[in-house]
Design a protein around this motif. Sequence first.
Motif, PDB file in Angstrom:
ATOM      1  N   ASP A  93       0.783  -1.216  -0.040  1.00  0.00           N
ATOM      2  CA  ASP A  93      -0.048  -0.077   0.132  1.00  0.00           C
ATOM      3  C   ASP A  93       0.891   1.358   0.007  1.00  0.00           C
ATOM      4  O   ASP A  93       0.598   2.188  -0.468  1.00  0.00           O
ATOM      5  N   VAL A  94       2.200   1.168   0.497  1.00  0.00           N
ATOM      6  CA  VAL A  94       2.963   2.443   0.559  1.00  0.00           C
ATOM      7  C   VAL A  94       3.321   2.909  -0.946  1.00  0.00           C
ATOM      8  O   VAL A  94       3.403   4.013  -1.201  1.00  0.00           O
ATOM      9  N   TYR A  95       3.391   1.918  -1.732  1.00  0.00           N
ATOM     10  CA  TYR A  95       3.594   2.264  -3.103  1.00  0.00           C
ATOM     11  C   TYR A  95       2.501   3.106  -3.653  1.00  0.00           C
ATOM     12  O   TYR A  95       2.359   4.192  -4.448  1.00  0.00           O
ATOM     13  N   SER A  96       1.413   2.418  -3.446  1.00  0.00           N
ATOM     14  CA  SER A  96       0.150   3.171  -3.979  1.00  0.00           C
ATOM     15  C   SER A  96      -0.168   4.578  -3.254  1.00  0.00           C
ATOM     16  O   SER A  96      -0.486   5.719  -3.952  1.00  0.00           O
ATOM     17  N   ALA A  97       0.263   4.617  -2.114  1.00  0.00           N
ATOM     18  CA  ALA A  97       0.085   6.099  -1.252  1.00  0.00           C
ATOM     19  C   ALA A  97       1.064   7.120  -2.309  1.00  0.00           C
ATOM     20  O   ALA A  97       0.669   8.249  -2.560  1.00  0.00           O
ATOM     21  N   THR A 138      -6.238   1.600  -8.657  1.00  0.00           N
ATOM     22  CA  THR A 138      -5.685   2.812  -8.627  1.00  0.00           C
ATOM     23  C   THR A 138      -5.070   3.028 -10.058  1.00  0.00           C
ATOM     24  O   THR A 138      -5.047   4.011 -10.805  1.00  0.00           O
ATOM     25  N   LEU A 139      -4.143   1.774 -10.166  1.00  0.00           N
ATOM     26  CA  LEU A 139      -3.285   1.715 -11.480  1.00  0.00           C
ATOM     27  C   LEU A 139      -4.324   1.712 -12.637  1.00  0.00           C
ATOM     28  O   LEU A 139      -3.833   2.252 -13.765  1.00  0.00           O
ATOM     29  N   ALA A 140      -5.034   0.765 -12.625  1.00  0.00           N
ATOM     30  CA  ALA A 140      -6.202   0.858 -13.847  1.00  0.00           C
ATOM     31  C   ALA A 140      -6.825   2.237 -14.223  1.00  0.00           C
ATOM     32  O   ALA A 140      -6.939   2.544 -15.479  1.00  0.00           O
ATOM     33  N   GLU A 141      -6.999   2.986 -13.111  1.00  0.00           N
ATOM     34  CA  GLU A 141      -7.502   4.340 -13.316  1.00  0.00           C
ATOM     35  C   GLU A 141      -6.489   5.285 -13.944  1.00  0.00           C
ATOM     36  O   GLU A 141      -6.929   6.025 -14.820  1.00  0.00           O
ATOM     37  N   VAL A 142      -5.438   5.224 -13.663  1.00  0.00           N
ATOM     38  CA  VAL A 142      -4.147   5.699 -14.620  1.00  0.00           C
ATOM     39  C   VAL A 142      -3.921   5.450 -15.722  1.00  0.00           C
ATOM     40  O   VAL A 142      -3.958   6.248 -16.814  1.00  0.00           O
ATOM     41  N   TYR A 143      -4.204   3.920 -16.001  1.00  0.00           N
ATOM     42  CA  TYR A 143      -4.131   3.517 -17.475  1.00  0.00           C
ATOM     43  C   TYR A 143      -5.147   4.072 -18.321  1.00  0.00           C
ATOM     44  O   TYR A 143      -5.035   4.346 -19.292  1.00  0.00           O
ATOM     45  N   VAL A 144      -6.475   4.254 -17.815  1.00  0.00           N
ATOM     46  CA  VAL A 144      -7.496   4.725 -18.480  1.00  0.00           C
ATOM     47  C   VAL A 144      -7.281   6.194 -18.884  1.00  0.00           C
ATOM     48  O   VAL A 144      -7.457   6.353 -20.147  1.00  0.00           O
ATOM     49  N   LYS A 188      -4.315   7.174 -19.645  1.00  0.00           N
ATOM     50  CA  LYS A 188      -3.336   7.430 -20.540  1.00  0.00           C
ATOM     51  C   LYS A 188      -3.874   6.673 -21.866  1.00  0.00           C
ATOM     52  O   LYS A 188      -3.051   6.334 -22.836  1.00  0.00           O
ATOM     53  N   GLY A 189      -5.049   6.293 -21.969  1.00  0.00           N
ATOM     54  CA  GLY A 189      -5.300   5.545 -22.881  1.00  0.00           C
ATOM     55  C   GLY A 189      -5.186   4.049 -23.169  1.00  0.00           C
ATOM     56  O   GLY A 189      -5.117   3.306 -24.091  1.00  0.00           O
ATOM     57  N   LYS A 190      -4.529   3.597 -22.065  1.00  0.00           N
ATOM     58  CA  LYS A 190      -4.210   2.062 -22.017  1.00  0.00           C
ATOM     59  C   LYS A 190      -5.173   1.247 -21.570  1.00  0.00           C
ATOM     60  O   LYS A 190      -5.191   0.439 -20.501  1.00  0.00           O
ATOM     61  N   ASN A 191      -6.185   0.997 -22.291  1.00  0.00           N
ATOM     62  CA  ASN A 191      -7.477   0.380 -21.873  1.00  0.00           C
ATOM     63  C   ASN A 191      -7.278  -0.978 -22.124  1.00  0.00           C
ATOM     64  O   ASN A 191      -7.794  -1.723 -20.937  1.00  0.00           O
ATOM     65  N   ASN A 192      -6.457  -1.672 -22.728  1.00  0.00           N
ATOM     66  CA  ASN A 192      -6.378  -3.142 -22.573  1.00  0.00           C
ATOM     67  C   ASN A 192      -5.491  -3.301 -21.173  1.00  0.00           C
ATOM     68  O   ASN A 192      -5.918  -4.343 -20.370  1.00  0.00           O
ATOM     69  N   GLU A 193      -4.295  -2.858 -20.682  1.00  0.00           N
ATOM     70  CA  GLU A 193      -3.808  -2.881 -19.592  1.00  0.00           C
ATOM     71  C   GLU A 193      -4.852  -2.790 -18.564  1.00  0.00           C
ATOM     72  O   GLU A 193      -4.875  -3.435 -17.306  1.00  0.00           O
ATOM     73  N   ALA A 194      -5.569  -1.774 -18.443  1.00  0.00           N
ATOM     74  CA  ALA A 194      -6.660  -1.172 -17.474  1.00  0.00           C
ATOM     75  C   ALA A 194      -7.597  -2.462 -17.171  1.00  0.00           C
ATOM     76  O   ALA A 194      -8.016  -2.783 -16.108  1.00  0.00           O
ATOM     77  N   ARG A 195      -8.075  -2.841 -18.471  1.00  0.00           N
ATOM     78  CA  ARG A 195      -9.237  -3.872 -18.367  1.00  0.00           C
ATOM     79  C   ARG A 195      -8.620  -5.171 -17.669  1.00  0.00           C
ATOM     80  O   ARG A 195      -9.657  -5.860 -16.767  1.00  0.00           O
TER      81      ARG A 195
END
Length: 243
Positions: free
Chosen positions: A151-155, A194-200, A202-209
């Motif tokens: 979680d520290v990385y996420s924060a 959290t990472l998926a939302e960042v990917y979205v 950035k237009g990286k929908n496949n990675e987010a999905r």
Amino acid sequence: MKNLTLIAAVLLSMVQPVLAQESPIEKADKFFAGRDNIESLKQAAALMEDLARREPANFDALWRLARFKFYLADHEKDNTKKSKVLVAAIDAGKKAVALDAGRVEGHFWLAASTGEYADLKGALQSLSLVRTVRREFEAALAINPAYENGDVYSALGQIDLNLPKLLGGNERRGLERLEAGLKVGTNNSDLKLTLAEVYVKKGKNNEARALLESVLTAIDPARSALEQEDIKEKARRVLEKIK
């Protein structure tokens, strides 16, 4: 021989209750495990408040008190009451760090509680708190990167992503922190979301999905049932937007 057997049985019956008696910390941890019930969470905090009052140098009581108060604050709808609970969490976290700066727990929960307090106060009033939040999370990362399932990385990643550059934000570093955290906390559902939302963004929908589908199917042992369902519901909403 019968007398010896009888004596042994009596002694065993006297010892067993002592062995079975739980410490306040063990009881509190069990109550915290049932934190979906607010009364259970309050019981956990009350036990640690009492222990910290009786043993003010008890590090394990203080960091737990900071943690439990952090969770209790999330249940408060009234901002004044929430602020009071977070101040208590911050105080316990500071005392824990002062007692043992070499352990991760005090740093992490001091940072987490201060971060929530900063969010509550708003951007203009919390700029000075951001330095504390970053410093304490960095200290936690240096001691134990895997604490709280990464979680520290996420924060730290979210701090870099949300802060303007002038205030120390760094988008590239923020993304790197989130991706590094996923390697440590492979089943951390909140970090995946959290990472998926960042990917979205950035237009990286496949990675987010892929991450969002993992949130929906994998089990995160660090989350309670209600916490897990809340994260899954958020993942469903994001996934619906990119289908």
